[in-house]
Design an enzyme around this catalytic site. Structure first.
Site, PDB file in Angstrom:
ATOM      1  N   HIS A 101      -0.184  -2.515   0.248  1.00 26.93           N
ATOM      2  CA  HIS A 101      -1.159  -1.435   0.289  1.00 26.93           C
ATOM      3  C   HIS A 101      -0.625  -0.323   1.176  1.00 26.93           C
ATOM      4  CE1 HIS A 101      -2.155  -4.158   3.616  1.00 26.93           C
ATOM      5  NE2 HIS A 101      -2.706  -3.134   4.249  1.00 26.93           N
ATOM      6  N   HIS A 103      -1.880   2.907   3.613  1.00 26.19           N
ATOM      7  CA  HIS A 103      -2.960   3.589   4.311  1.00 26.19           C
ATOM      8  C   HIS A 103      -2.760   5.098   4.188  1.00 26.19           C
ATOM      9  CE1 HIS A 103      -4.263   0.009   6.725  1.00 26.19           C
ATOM     10  NE2 HIS A 103      -3.028  -0.358   6.437  1.00 26.19           N
TER      11      HIS A 103
END
Length: 138
Positions: A101, A103
Site C-alpha cells: 500500500h 500512503h
C-alpha cells in the site's frame, strides 16, 4: 490473488466498509483510520502483494499516476500545500500490514514535521563499496 486473512484485501474488495475516495478495477483508495494529517489516504491494490518487491509490474506502473491524481485532488479540495508519498517494505521500515500500500499524506503550511531524517555522510570508498554490494545483486 486475494488472501482471505488479509485485512487490506477485504477492504480493497469491499468486504469491509471504508471511506473510499477512488476505486477502479485495480485499486481502492481509502482514508486512513489513523491519519498523520487531515486527508491521509492509502492506495490499496485489489490483488494481494506482500510488498513492493512482490508487486506486479503492470500494477506498479499505475501507482504513481494514481497517487498524483489523488494528490492533485487533495491540494485542490483540502487546500494542502503539498503531500508525501510513503511506501514501507518490511517491519524494519515500518510496514505493519503485509499488503502493498502507498500512503498519500497531505502537508499543510505550518503543520507538524513528518517524514524527515538527519542526513548522514559517506566517503568515496564507502560509496563505491555500497555500489558493488548492490549491483552484484541486480
Amino acid at each position: 490473488m486475494v488472501k482471505d486473512d488479509c485485512i487490506f484485501c477485504k477492504i480493497a474488495g469491499g468486504k469491509i466498509p471504508a471511506a473510499t475516495l477512488y476505486e477502479d478495477e485495480d485499486f481502492r483508495v481509502i482514508l486512513d483510520l489513523g491519519p498523520a494529517s487531515r486527508g491521509h489516504a492509502l492506495i490499496l491494490p485489489k490483488e494481494h502483494y506482500q510488498d513492493l518487491c512482490e508487486l506486479d509490474e503492470a500494477v506498479g506502473a499505475k501507482v504513481l499516476a494514481l497517487a498524483a491524481k489523488i494528490g492533485r485532488a487533495m491540494k485542490s479540495g483540502l487546500g494542502c500545500a503539498g503531500f508525501n508519498l510513503v511506501q514501507n517494505n518490511g517491519e524494519a521500515a515500518g510496514q505493519t500490514v503485509k499488503h502493498f500500500h502507498m500512503h498519500i499524506i497531505p502537508r499543510y503550511e505550518g503543520g507538524p514535521e513528518m517524514v524527515v531524517w538527519k542526513p548522514g555522510s559517506s566517503d568515496a570508498g564507502e560509496l563505491e563499496k555500497i555500489v558493488e554490494e548492490i549491483t552484484a545483486q541486480l
